[in-house]
Enzyme design. Structure first.
Site, PDB file in Angstrom:
ATOM      1  N   SER A  54       1.424 -55.130  16.104  1.00 33.51           N
ATOM      2  CA  SER A  54       2.378 -54.937  17.199  1.00 33.51           C
ATOM      3  C   SER A  54       3.567 -55.869  17.010  1.00 33.51           C
ATOM      4  O   SER A  54       3.398 -57.090  16.983  1.00 33.51           O
ATOM      5  CB  SER A  54       1.707 -55.217  18.540  1.00 33.51           C
ATOM      6  OG  SER A  54       0.632 -54.333  18.747  1.00 33.51           O
ATOM      7  N   ARG A  92       1.109 -64.389  25.111  1.00 37.83           N
ATOM      8  CA  ARG A  92       1.485 -64.564  23.699  1.00 37.83           C
ATOM      9  C   ARG A  92       2.276 -65.851  23.497  1.00 37.83           C
ATOM     10  O   ARG A  92       3.153 -65.923  22.634  1.00 37.83           O
ATOM     11  CB  ARG A  92       2.294 -63.366  23.183  1.00 37.83           C
ATOM     12  CG  ARG A  92       1.568 -62.039  23.299  1.00 37.83           C
ATOM     13  CD  ARG A  92       0.302 -61.981  22.475  1.00 37.83           C
ATOM     14  NE  ARG A  92      -0.367 -60.696  22.659  1.00 37.83           N
ATOM     15  CZ  ARG A  92      -1.273 -60.468  23.621  1.00 37.83           C
ATOM     16  NH1 ARG A  92      -1.632 -61.444  24.452  1.00 37.83           N
ATOM     17  NH2 ARG A  92      -1.835 -59.291  23.744  1.00 37.83           N
ATOM     18  N   GLU A 131       7.021 -60.198  19.006  1.00 38.52           N
ATOM     19  CA  GLU A 131       5.788 -60.988  18.988  1.00 38.52           C
ATOM     20  C   GLU A 131       5.627 -61.634  17.626  1.00 38.52           C
ATOM     21  O   GLU A 131       5.095 -62.732  17.494  1.00 38.52           O
ATOM     22  CB  GLU A 131       4.594 -60.079  19.300  1.00 38.52           C
ATOM     23  CG  GLU A 131       3.249 -60.781  19.279  1.00 38.52           C
ATOM     24  CD  GLU A 131       2.105 -59.858  19.644  1.00 38.52           C
ATOM     25  OE1 GLU A 131       0.991 -60.084  19.133  1.00 38.52           O
ATOM     26  OE2 GLU A 131       2.304 -58.916  20.421  1.00 38.52           O
TER      27      GLU A 131
END
Length: 343
Positions: free
Chosen positions: A236, A164, A333
């Site tokens: 998420s 990520r 995230e």
């Protein structure tokens, strides 16, 4: 190119949260992007690139600068031996692109079906799901360098992809305009990921075709993630923590059933969803208009009229609880756009 003022950003994000942008420009070409950057430089104001708005939490106080809404949309196809090269505009909707590759019988991205956002964001975030990451298919990324107003191309290696992560998260002046992917003509299914393997078992099949794999992923995600038309969410919210083997061993002594995976260089990846669910017992917990989704602990929802401060307070509560109980940090995230710090 139209320059708008005082544009409400909550209308451009899937979280449905965010104040007004001082200036707002929608760019459809590289020339328009150049003009937008020159405008920001002449005004001496910060800028922020907004794609599909599916991975950001914008402060209710808004953004004191220029929001550039990226809608450069184009796909160029090129044949190369056993592969197909696709050069895609940063503003293309990610799942529309994936759907097109499957329709054309080009393989590689099907496991990344149903992920919201744009193609440009796929490179910024190095999105991943069900055993596949975007970096595995990205050949190069074309960027507009806002520091010297030039267009250049970065190789896969130069993008510094990680879990990520990418160079674009720490170098905001590198604005993605197009991304080049390599796709296979021959379909080799990647179906060993736990959720997909379970889907195959439940449906009594041996192997999934290309279109069936996309359908399977879409079905799996539909059961885990809320309908964006009904709830405000950025999907998420936290990354899966990657910790040292020593930290992982200590954690697994307390929770031997916790899922964990080798992450290279002696590091172990743990499941943030499992921690929130089984350690913190915060799956399906709601505080006013903010809460975790009852089908997926990683997903944080705006149930109605949640403010940015309420959302930040809630996710901080989760992160603080994790560190307090198991000394493992849960990092977001989702990108937080702060009104005072701008980024």
């Amino acid at each position: 190119m139209q320059i708008r003022e005082q544009v409400l950003l909550s209308e451009y994000t899937t979280m449905k949260i965010g104040g007004v942008a001082q200036f707002f420009i929608e760019v459809t070409t590289i020339n328009e992007l150049k003009e937008a950057m020159i405008f920001a430089q002449e005004k001496n104001i910060p800028f922020f690139i907004l794609g599909g708005g599916s991975n950001v939490l914008i402060d209710d106080r808004g953004f004191a600068g220029l929001v550039i809404h990226m809608v450069i949309m184009e796909i160029e196809w090129e044949e190369s031996d056993n592969h197909i090269l696709a050069t895609v505009g940063a503003g293309e909707t990610w799942d529309n692109f994936v759907a097109t590759t499957v329709e054309k019988n080009y393989s590689g991205l099907e496991n990344l079906s149903s992920i919201p956002g744009t193609v440009g964001a796929s490179a910024v975030q190095n999105i991943g799901a069900y055993g596949v990451e975007a970096r595995e298919l990205i050949i190069s990324v074309e960027v507009y360098d806002g520091e010297n107003n030039t267009l250049r191309t970065l190789t896969n290696a130069e993008c510094a992809f990680g879990y990520r992560e990418s160079i674009f998260k720490t170098n905001k002046h590198l604005i993605i305009t197009r991304v080049k992917f390599t796709l296979a003509k021959e379909y080799i299914p990647k179906q060993n990921y736990k959720d997909i393997a379970l889907y195959i078992e439940e449906n009594g099949v041996v192997a999934l075709s290309l279109s069936e794999m996309r359908a399977a992923v879409m079905s799996i995600r539909a059961k885990k993630f809320p309908d964006l038309r009904e709830y405000g969410t950025a999907g998420s919210f936290f990354k899966n923590p990657i910790v040292s083997r020593a930290v992982a061993d200590n954690f697994l002594q307390q929770y031997p059933n916790a899922p964990h995976y080798e992450a290279g260089e002696g590091m172990i990846k743990l499941s943030a969803a499992w921690i929130i669910d089984h350690v913190l017992m915060m799956k399906g917990v709601r505080d006013g208009d903010v809460g975790t989704w009852n089908a997926q602990a990683l997903v944080v929802l705006n149930y109605g009229d949640a403010t940015s401060d309420e959302m930040k307070k809630f996710v901080k509560k989760i992160a603080d609880a994790s560190f307090e109980k198991i000394k493992i940090t849960l990092e977001p995230e989702v990108i937080l756009i702060d009104a005072e710090k701008n980024f």
